[in-house]
Design a protein around this motif. Structure first.
Motif, PDB file in Angstrom:
ATOM      1  N   GLY A 249     -10.993  -5.510  -1.497  1.00  0.00           N
ATOM      2  CA  GLY A 249      -9.938  -6.026  -0.632  1.00  0.00           C
ATOM      3  C   GLY A 249      -8.562  -5.491  -0.966  1.00  0.00           C
ATOM      4  N   LEU A 250      -8.467  -4.539  -1.911  1.00  0.00           N
ATOM      5  CA  LEU A 250      -7.183  -3.974  -2.359  1.00  0.00           C
ATOM      6  C   LEU A 250      -6.248  -5.060  -2.881  1.00  0.00           C
ATOM      7  CD1 LEU A 250      -6.596  -1.343   0.490  1.00  0.00           C
ATOM      8  CD2 LEU A 250      -7.379  -0.891  -1.843  1.00  0.00           C
ATOM      9  N   LEU A 251      -6.837  -6.052  -3.529  1.00  0.00           N
ATOM     10  CA  LEU A 251      -6.087  -7.192  -4.050  1.00  0.00           C
ATOM     11  C   LEU A 251      -6.048  -7.210  -5.573  1.00  0.00           C
ATOM     12  CD1 LEU A 251      -7.551  -9.909  -1.629  1.00  0.00           C
ATOM     13  CD2 LEU A 251      -5.269  -8.874  -1.527  1.00  0.00           C
ATOM     14  N   GLN A 252      -6.303  -6.065  -6.203  1.00  0.00           N
ATOM     15  CA  GLN A 252      -6.435  -6.039  -7.654  1.00  0.00           C
ATOM     16  C   GLN A 252      -5.111  -6.109  -8.397  1.00  0.00           C
ATOM     17  OE1 GLN A 252      -7.020  -3.607  -5.431  1.00  0.00           O
ATOM     18  NE2 GLN A 252      -7.446  -1.650  -6.397  1.00  0.00           N
TER      19      GLN A 252
ATOM     20  N   GLY B 289      -4.105  -0.362  -4.753  1.00  0.00           N
ATOM     21  CA  GLY B 289      -3.823  -1.696  -4.211  1.00  0.00           C
ATOM     22  C   GLY B 289      -2.330  -1.960  -4.124  1.00  0.00           C
ATOM     23  N   ALA B 290      -1.581  -1.507  -5.143  1.00  0.00           N
ATOM     24  CA  ALA B 290      -0.127  -1.702  -5.134  1.00  0.00           C
ATOM     25  C   ALA B 290       0.521  -0.913  -4.001  1.00  0.00           C
ATOM     26  CB  ALA B 290       0.455  -1.276  -6.483  1.00  0.00           C
ATOM     27  N   GLU B 291       0.071   0.330  -3.786  1.00  0.00           N
ATOM     28  CA  GLU B 291       0.641   1.126  -2.695  1.00  0.00           C
ATOM     29  C   GLU B 291       0.326   0.507  -1.341  1.00  0.00           C
ATOM     30  OE1 GLU B 291       1.097   5.134  -2.242  1.00  0.00           O
ATOM     31  OE2 GLU B 291       0.892   5.679  -4.345  1.00  0.00           O
ATOM     32  N   TRP B 292      -0.855  -0.065  -1.194  1.00  0.00           N
ATOM     33  CA  TRP B 292      -1.204  -0.698   0.078  1.00  0.00           C
ATOM     34  C   TRP B 292      -0.219  -1.819   0.401  1.00  0.00           C
ATOM     35  CZ3 TRP B 292      -3.024  -0.207   4.591  1.00  0.00           C
ATOM     36  CH2 TRP B 292      -3.459  -1.288   5.344  1.00  0.00           C
ATOM     37  N   MET B 293       0.172  -2.589  -0.612  1.00  0.00           N
ATOM     38  CA  MET B 293       1.170  -3.645  -0.396  1.00  0.00           C
ATOM     39  C   MET B 293       2.495  -3.044   0.079  1.00  0.00           C
ATOM     40  SD  MET B 293      -0.483  -6.402  -1.219  1.00  0.00           S
ATOM     41  CE  MET B 293      -1.923  -6.891  -2.158  1.00  0.00           C
ATOM     42  N   SER B 294       2.890  -1.916  -0.503  1.00  0.00           N
ATOM     43  CA  SER B 294       4.137  -1.266  -0.084  1.00  0.00           C
ATOM     44  C   SER B 294       4.023  -0.706   1.324  1.00  0.00           C
ATOM     45  CB  SER B 294       4.499  -0.151  -1.068  1.00  0.00           C
ATOM     46  OG  SER B 294       4.867  -0.684  -2.323  1.00  0.00           O
ATOM     47  N   TYR B 295       2.848  -0.195   1.694  1.00  0.00           N
ATOM     48  CA  TYR B 295       2.652   0.279   3.066  1.00  0.00           C
ATOM     49  C   TYR B 295       2.859  -0.850   4.058  1.00  0.00           C
ATOM     50  CZ  TYR B 295       0.327   4.383   1.035  1.00  0.00           C
ATOM     51  OH  TYR B 295       0.026   5.516   0.332  1.00  0.00           O
TER      52      TYR B 295
ATOM     53  N   CYS C 144       5.518  -0.902  -7.985  1.00  0.00           N
ATOM     54  CA  CYS C 144       5.363   0.065  -6.901  1.00  0.00           C
ATOM     55  C   CYS C 144       6.401  -0.163  -5.811  1.00  0.00           C
ATOM     56  CB  CYS C 144       3.954  -0.032  -6.323  1.00  0.00           C
ATOM     57  SG  CYS C 144       3.658   1.049  -4.909  1.00  0.00           S
ATOM     58  N   LEU C 145       6.596  -1.411  -5.400  1.00  0.00           N
ATOM     59  CA  LEU C 145       7.499  -1.703  -4.288  1.00  0.00           C
ATOM     60  C   LEU C 145       8.922  -1.257  -4.599  1.00  0.00           C
ATOM     61  CD1 LEU C 145       7.866  -2.988  -1.488  1.00  0.00           C
ATOM     62  CD2 LEU C 145       8.331  -5.160  -2.666  1.00  0.00           C
ATOM     63  N   PHE C 146       9.397  -1.539  -5.813  1.00  0.00           N
ATOM     64  CA  PHE C 146      10.763  -1.151  -6.171  1.00  0.00           C
ATOM     65  C   PHE C 146      10.920   0.371  -6.136  1.00  0.00           C
ATOM     66  CE2 PHE C 146      10.960  -5.307  -8.700  1.00  0.00           C
ATOM     67  CZ  PHE C 146      11.638  -5.954  -7.681  1.00  0.00           C
ATOM     68  N   GLU C 147       9.911   1.090  -6.607  1.00  0.00           N
ATOM     69  CA  GLU C 147      10.009   2.549  -6.634  1.00  0.00           C
ATOM     70  C   GLU C 147       9.748   3.157  -5.251  1.00  0.00           C
ATOM     71  OE1 GLU C 147       8.997   3.215 -11.320  1.00  0.00           O
ATOM     72  OE2 GLU C 147       7.334   3.172  -9.906  1.00  0.00           O
TER      73      GLU C 147
END
Length: 387
Positions: free
Chosen positions: A141-144, A162-168, A218-221
């Motif tokens: 689920g890309l929730l890791q 998973g972190a990049e998916w949140m930023s997308y 990830c989001l900050f960067e």
């Protein structure tokens, strides 16, 4: 870590594509030279290898930069549900097939370990601890990188996916104001991103945040990378076209890693490196446009995702055949030779996955009946040049 998308009519940043491949190799060497090869100790000579987890920060900055380049114009004038839906599906089609394929490889390896454990050939019970079915579901689920997981699990490096998916998912909202920024105003989001990193890392000494605060890292960067693109697009930045500043940025990043400078200083230097590589028109840019380097960059996502599977398969085989991890039996010279052999094996494996999984499954998803009907509309189709 992520692929550099291109659009029809837009040139690829070849130097960035190539350098992404080198960054992926640095991460691989970081993982392979740790517990796997304990007698290969670079620490007395340089901190560069031990600090190469920071090349993931380069990926996050680069992702914000190139996603803005490829997609930012779609959201500069406002949010439309059709555009948001198409963007999210395009990114999912890009990252998910290979992610699932490598997870399937881990699943098959874990199943193979069941009879081996029953026979007493491997010690750790399959499907336990960080390889539990629950954590597998989170990875699927890309929730890791959410609070639902308390450890790195299954394919450990995939936490960054998973972190990049949140930023997308946040990108369309972030692009709405940022794509209107120009000039020095772009430095404000970069500064906010670095400040956010300092907060979540307790002052910035250690940015090795993965399953716990990796999504925020990830989001900050990613935000800083988006602002970098606007800075690149709105200013001439003439000095960046020359080799001198690019070489200085490379030396600064390498130096901070080599001398174990606090982590928080590395992302700003990497941001400068991205700008310099994107603009470089000199010898460095031409060298990084060499076809083998470009190919390395193009397979870097596969390289990054599959390297831990190769390592775990090797550890399982060595436990069965030798009764212990093979790396503990190797001296420094043999360990270095083993590292080089693994890299030599990994590159063709990654190339094969890129050709047989990444590209065909991405295209299959984007041209599927589901996509035509529910994502692009019956009469619409994804633009040919967007990957």
């Amino acid at each position: 870590m992520q692929h550099v998308p291109t659009t029809a009519g837009k040139a690829e940043f070849k130097a960035l594509t190539s350098f992404r491949g080198f960054a992926a190799l640095f991460v691989v060497i970081f993982h392979y030279s740790g517990d796997f090869l304990p007698n290969l100790d670079f620490a007395p000579h340089t901190a560069f290898v031990g600090k190469s987890y920071l090349w993931v920060d380069f990926f996050f900055l680069l992702s914000g930069f190139v996603i803005s380049y490829a997609y930012g114009h779609q959201f500069a004038g406002g949010l439309r549900w059709a555009s948001v839906k198409q963007f999210a599906f395009a990114r999912l089609a890009r990252i998910y097939p290979l992610h699932v394929a490598v997870l399937l490889g881990f699943l098959l390896l874990e199943l193979a370990r069941v009879p081996l454990h029953a026979a007493g050939l491997v010690a750790l019970r399959p499907f336990s601890f960080d390889m539990s079915p629950y954590l597998l579901m989170l990875n699927l689920g890309l929730l890791q990188t959410t609070a639902l997981a308390g450890t790195l699990s299954w394919n450990g490096p995939a936490w960054s996916i998973g972190a990049e998916w949140m930023s997308y998912l946040a990108f369309p909202l972030l692009a709405l104001p940022l794509m209107r920024f120009g000039g020095r105003r772009c430095l404000l989001p970069v500064g906010l991103g670095i400040l956010g990193l300092a907060v979540i890392s307790g002052g910035g000494r250690n940015l090795d945040l993965t399953y716990n605060l990796g999504a925020l890292r990830c989001l900050f960067e990613f935000l800083a990378g988006m602002a970098l693109f606007r800075l690149h697009a709105s200013l001439q930045l003439l000095p960046l076209r020359r080799d001198g500043l690019t070489a200085l940025a490379l030396a600064a990043v390498a130096g901070t890693l080599h001398f174990d400078i606090p982590d928080i200083l590395v992302p700003p230097l990497m941001a400068l490196l991205i700008l310099a590589l994107a603009r470089n028109e000199g010898t460095i840019g031409r060298a990084l446009s060499w076809l083998p380097f470009l190919r390395l960059g193009q397979i870097s996502y596969s390289l990054y995702l599959v390297h831990m599977l190769l390592l775990q398969a090797t550890l399982t085989a060595s436990q069965v055949l030798l009764g212990q991890d093979i790396g503990r039996l190797l001296g420094p010279g043999a360990s270095l030779a083993a590292l080089l052999l693994f890299l030599a094996a990994l590159i063709p494996i990654a190339a094969l996955l890129h050709r047989r999984v990444e590209l065909p499954f991405q295209q299959a998803l984007r041209h599927s009946r589901f996509a035509r009907v529910h994502i692009y509309g019956v009469a619409a189709a994804p633009r040919a040049g967007l990957t």
